[in-house]
Design a protein around this motif. Structure first.
Motif, PDB file in Angstrom:
ATOM      1  N   GLN A 102     -36.268  37.215  -1.520  1.00 51.82           N
ATOM      2  CA  GLN A 102     -35.834  38.683  -1.333  1.00 51.82           C
ATOM      3  C   GLN A 102     -35.687  38.215  -2.515  1.00 51.82           C
ATOM      4  OE1 GLN A 102     -32.821  38.698   1.050  1.00 51.82           O
ATOM      5  NE2 GLN A 102     -33.877  39.452   2.478  1.00 51.82           N
ATOM      6  N   GLN A 103     -35.303  37.123  -3.749  1.00 52.78           N
ATOM      7  CA  GLN A 103     -35.698  37.979  -5.076  1.00 52.78           C
ATOM      8  C   GLN A 103     -37.027  37.771  -6.051  1.00 52.78           C
ATOM      9  OE1 GLN A 103     -32.586  37.439  -7.295  1.00 52.78           O
ATOM     10  NE2 GLN A 103     -31.231  37.601  -5.333  1.00 52.78           N
ATOM     11  N   ILE A 104     -37.594  36.655  -5.559  1.00 51.54           N
ATOM     12  CA  ILE A 104     -39.160  37.264  -5.859  1.00 51.54           C
ATOM     13  C   ILE A 104     -39.449  38.325  -6.048  1.00 51.54           C
ATOM     14  CG2 ILE A 104     -40.994  36.185  -5.877  1.00 51.54           C
ATOM     15  CD1 ILE A 104     -40.557  33.524  -5.100  1.00 51.54           C
ATOM     16  N   PRO A 105     -39.754  39.662  -5.093  1.00 52.06           N
ATOM     17  CA  PRO A 105     -39.954  40.972  -5.184  1.00 52.06           C
ATOM     18  C   PRO A 105     -38.575  41.130  -6.035  1.00 52.06           C
ATOM     19  CG  PRO A 105     -40.254  40.466  -2.933  1.00 52.06           C
ATOM     20  CD  PRO A 105     -39.467  38.849  -3.687  1.00 52.06           C
ATOM     21  N   THR A 106     -37.657  40.795  -6.626  1.00 55.74           N
ATOM     22  CA  THR A 106     -36.500  42.161  -7.393  1.00 55.74           C
ATOM     23  C   THR A 106     -37.213  41.730  -8.471  1.00 55.74           C
ATOM     24  OG1 THR A 106     -34.931  41.673  -5.460  1.00 55.74           O
ATOM     25  CG2 THR A 106     -34.448  42.169  -7.774  1.00 55.74           C
ATOM     26  N   LEU A 107     -37.188  40.650  -8.638  1.00 58.15           N
ATOM     27  CA  LEU A 107     -37.550  39.644 -10.032  1.00 58.15           C
ATOM     28  C   LEU A 107     -38.932  40.967 -10.394  1.00 58.15           C
ATOM     29  CD1 LEU A 107     -37.257  35.954 -10.477  1.00 58.15           C
ATOM     30  CD2 LEU A 107     -36.176  37.533 -11.764  1.00 58.15           C
ATOM     31  N   ILE A 108     -39.772  40.929  -9.594  1.00 60.11           N
ATOM     32  CA  ILE A 108     -41.684  41.128  -9.996  1.00 60.11           C
ATOM     33  C   ILE A 108     -41.304  42.981 -10.408  1.00 60.11           C
ATOM     34  CG2 ILE A 108     -43.706  42.334  -8.625  1.00 60.11           C
ATOM     35  CD1 ILE A 108     -43.518  39.410  -7.533  1.00 60.11           C
ATOM     36  N   GLU A 109     -39.845  44.001  -9.282  1.00 56.45           N
ATOM     37  CA  GLU A 109     -40.343  44.569  -9.411  1.00 56.45           C
ATOM     38  C   GLU A 109     -38.799  45.255 -10.860  1.00 56.45           C
ATOM     39  OE1 GLU A 109     -39.527  49.021  -8.638  1.00 56.45           O
ATOM     40  OE2 GLU A 109     -40.865  47.423  -7.821  1.00 56.45           O
ATOM     41  N   ALA A 110     -38.534  44.197 -11.156  1.00 52.82           N
ATOM     42  CA  ALA A 110     -37.556  44.662 -12.514  1.00 52.82           C
ATOM     43  C   ALA A 110     -39.092  44.361 -13.382  1.00 52.82           C
ATOM     44  CB  ALA A 110     -36.180  43.252 -12.552  1.00 52.82           C
ATOM     45  N   VAL A 111     -39.350  43.658 -14.021  1.00 51.55           N
ATOM     46  CA  VAL A 111     -40.967  43.580 -14.460  1.00 51.55           C
ATOM     47  C   VAL A 111     -41.251  44.273 -14.904  1.00 51.55           C
ATOM     48  CG1 VAL A 111     -42.302  42.086 -15.630  1.00 51.55           C
ATOM     49  CG2 VAL A 111     -40.921  40.894 -14.818  1.00 51.55           C
ATOM     50  N   ARG A 112     -41.584  45.127 -13.517  1.00 48.61           N
ATOM     51  CA  ARG A 112     -42.542  46.016 -13.569  1.00 48.61           C
ATOM     52  C   ARG A 112     -41.302  47.877 -13.876  1.00 48.61           C
ATOM     53  NH1 ARG A 112     -43.249  51.357 -11.640  1.00 48.61           N
ATOM     54  NH2 ARG A 112     -41.936  50.374 -10.382  1.00 48.61           N
ATOM     55  N   ASN A 113     -40.290  47.788 -13.468  1.00 45.91           N
ATOM     56  CA  ASN A 113     -39.709  48.787 -14.947  1.00 45.91           C
ATOM     57  C   ASN A 113     -39.760  48.107 -16.066  1.00 45.91           C
ATOM     58  OD1 ASN A 113     -39.549  49.888 -12.284  1.00 45.91           O
ATOM     59  ND2 ASN A 113     -37.741  49.112 -11.532  1.00 45.91           N
ATOM     60  N   ILE A 114     -39.589  47.367 -16.434  1.00 42.24           N
ATOM     61  CA  ILE A 114     -39.587  47.248 -18.129  1.00 42.24           C
ATOM     62  C   ILE A 114     -41.263  47.098 -18.607  1.00 42.24           C
ATOM     63  CG2 ILE A 114     -39.622  45.134 -20.641  1.00 42.24           C
ATOM     64  CD1 ILE A 114     -37.136  43.906 -17.800  1.00 42.24           C
ATOM     65  N   SER A 115     -41.847  47.094 -18.199  1.00 43.21           N
ATOM     66  CA  SER A 115     -43.165  47.080 -18.486  1.00 43.21           C
ATOM     67  C   SER A 115     -43.690  48.807 -18.942  1.00 43.21           C
ATOM     68  CB  SER A 115     -44.368  46.960 -17.744  1.00 43.21           C
ATOM     69  OG  SER A 115     -45.490  46.951 -18.035  1.00 43.21           O
ATOM     70  N   HIS A 116     -43.054  49.422 -17.343  1.00 43.71           N
ATOM     71  CA  HIS A 116     -43.009  50.837 -17.262  1.00 43.71           C
ATOM     72  C   HIS A 116     -42.504  51.143 -19.223  1.00 43.71           C
ATOM     73  CE1 HIS A 116     -43.835  55.097 -16.348  1.00 43.71           C
ATOM     74  NE2 HIS A 116     -42.209  54.871 -16.720  1.00 43.71           N
ATOM     75  N   THR A 117     -41.178  51.066 -18.801  1.00 47.99           N
ATOM     76  CA  THR A 117     -39.662  51.190 -20.424  1.00 47.99           C
ATOM     77  C   THR A 117     -41.089  51.103 -21.807  1.00 47.99           C
ATOM     78  OG1 THR A 117     -38.063  50.606 -18.981  1.00 47.99           O
ATOM     79  CG2 THR A 117     -38.022  51.479 -21.166  1.00 47.99           C
ATOM     80  N   LEU A 118     -41.614  50.159 -21.452  1.00 48.07           N
ATOM     81  CA  LEU A 118     -41.942  50.200 -22.878  1.00 48.07           C
ATOM     82  C   LEU A 118     -43.716  50.896 -22.869  1.00 48.07           C
ATOM     83  CD1 LEU A 118     -42.691  45.325 -22.605  1.00 48.07           C
ATOM     84  CD2 LEU A 118     -41.222  47.147 -24.558  1.00 48.07           C
ATOM     85  N   TYR A 119     -44.386  50.721 -22.398  1.00 50.43           N
ATOM     86  CA  TYR A 119     -45.488  51.775 -21.777  1.00 50.43           C
ATOM     87  C   TYR A 119     -45.656  52.243 -21.140  1.00 50.43           C
ATOM     88  CZ  TYR A 119     -50.239  54.059 -23.716  1.00 50.43           C
ATOM     89  OH  TYR A 119     -50.739  54.496 -23.882  1.00 50.43           O
ATOM     90  N   PRO A 120     -45.490  54.200 -20.597  1.00 54.53           N
ATOM     91  CA  PRO A 120     -46.081  54.385 -19.423  1.00 54.53           C
ATOM     92  C   PRO A 120     -47.222  54.745 -19.307  1.00 54.53           C
ATOM     93  CG  PRO A 120     -45.323  55.914 -21.128  1.00 54.53           C
ATOM     94  CD  PRO A 120     -45.098  55.268 -21.641  1.00 54.53           C
ATOM     95  N   ALA A 121     -47.991  53.704 -19.031  1.00 52.00           N
ATOM     96  CA  ALA A 121     -49.342  53.238 -18.106  1.00 52.00           C
ATOM     97  C   ALA A 121     -50.322  54.680 -17.838  1.00 52.00           C
ATOM     98  CB  ALA A 121     -50.080  51.852 -17.582  1.00 52.00           C
ATOM     99  N   ASN A 122     -49.765  54.527 -16.532  1.00 57.02           N
ATOM    100  CA  ASN A 122     -49.599  55.756 -15.974  1.00 57.02           C
ATOM    101  C   ASN A 122     -50.137  57.620 -16.478  1.00 57.02           C
ATOM    102  OD1 ASN A 122     -49.865  54.627 -14.027  1.00 57.02           O
ATOM    103  ND2 ASN A 122     -48.249  55.562 -12.826  1.00 57.02           N
ATOM    104  N   LEU A 123     -49.334  57.240 -18.158  1.00 61.04           N
ATOM    105  CA  LEU A 123     -49.916  58.831 -18.415  1.00 61.04           C
ATOM    106  C   LEU A 123     -51.305  58.649 -18.684  1.00 61.04           C
ATOM    107  CD1 LEU A 123     -46.599  60.053 -21.131  1.00 61.04           C
ATOM    108  CD2 LEU A 123     -49.145  59.984 -21.373  1.00 61.04           C
ATOM    109  N   GLU A 124     -51.144  57.792 -19.282  1.00 57.35           N
ATOM    110  CA  GLU A 124     -52.798  57.585 -19.754  1.00 57.35           C
ATOM    111  C   GLU A 124     -53.411  57.781 -18.690  1.00 57.35           C
ATOM    112  OE1 GLU A 124     -55.307  55.223 -23.440  1.00 57.35           O
ATOM    113  OE2 GLU A 124     -53.662  54.079 -22.948  1.00 57.35           O
TER     114      GLU A 124
END
Length: 250
Positions: A102-124
């Motif tokens: 259960q911890q692994i998907p939570t980590l993946i989601e956390a990294v995804r959120n930080i990546s989105h914070t750095l640069y909103p890829a969907n915007l482009e």
């Protein structure tokens, strides 16, 4: 004959005075123009320096926030996961294995959120309007957000759109944290010559002139300056807040 010569001499003297006066006035005029140009140039340099400084502050604040997210969210989860993995009893218990899984998907989601914070890829990929709608959809239903796009929105340089999105995002964060508002409005007006945006809420408001600016307001003002836009805050205690932003297109 002597009178005629005297007349010519006087005329030459008068003309000389006129010519000297003209050149003196012309020189003073040119010097005034050069001084004004120099002053304008200096003001422009100071303005650019201020924009650069504000944007640097914004970037440093974002780096600090991302570092805190990495430390508090990802770092802590990795430490906990490491303890589970290095514990021999973990692999002998189905429940322990389930916790680790259960911890692994939570980590993946956390990294995804930080990546989105750095640069909103969907915007482009999908555009600013889609990204704003996605942001609205992610907010708790206790805050009703209305998006009005007046005229057809024209796609802009990605660097401009990222800053517009960040301004909206930061304003929304402030509304959620501090305003105690029930409603928020995002109003975009895009024409051939200008772009304007109004962000408002019906929350408790604040006195912008006397309030010591927090990190959120500094980030907003810094981004507004970085796109060389005009802005005006309107807020009164218990009567909500409104931010008006406008800039002329090149």
């Amino acid at each position: 004959m002597e009178v005629k010569i005297l007349y010519i001499v006087i005329m030459i003297i008068v003309l000389s005075i006129i010519i000297i006066t003209f050149f003196a006035v012309y020189r003073a005029f040119i010097q005034k123009i050069l001084r004004e140009q120099s002053r304008q140039h200096q003001l422009e340099l100071e303005h650019q320096k201020e924009i650069s400084m504000q944007y640097t502050i914004v970037q440093e604040n974002e780096r600090k926030r991302i570092a805190e997210m990495l430390h508090d969210d990802v770092g802590n989860k990795l430490n906990i996961l490491s303890l589970w993995i290095n514990n021999e009893d973990t692999w002998n218990s189905n429940r322990s294995k389930e916790v680790v899984s259960q911890q692994i998907p939570t980590l993946i989601e956390a990294v995804r959120n930080i990546s989105h914070t750095l640069y909103p890829a969907n915007l482009e990929k999908f555009g600013l309007i889609f990204q704003i709608e996605a942001l609205i959809a992610s907010v708790n239903t206790s805050l009703s957000i209305q998006l009005i796009a007046q005229h057809d929105y024209q796609k802009k340089d990605i660097s401009i759109e990222v800053k517009i999105y960040r301004i909206i995002q930061e304003f929304l964060t402030n509304v959620i944290k501090h305003a105690h508002a029930k409603k928020m409005l995002i109003h975009l007006r895009d024409t051939e010559t200008s772009f304007a945006m109004i962000l408002s809420d019906n929350g408790i408001g604040f006195n912008h002139d006397t309030l010591q600016k927090g990190m959120g307001l500094k980030n907003i003002d810094g981004r507004i300056q970085s796109i060389d836009a005009y802005s005006k805050w309107k807020s009164k205690t218990a009567k909500g807040t409104r931010l008006i932003i406008a800039y002329l297109k090149p």
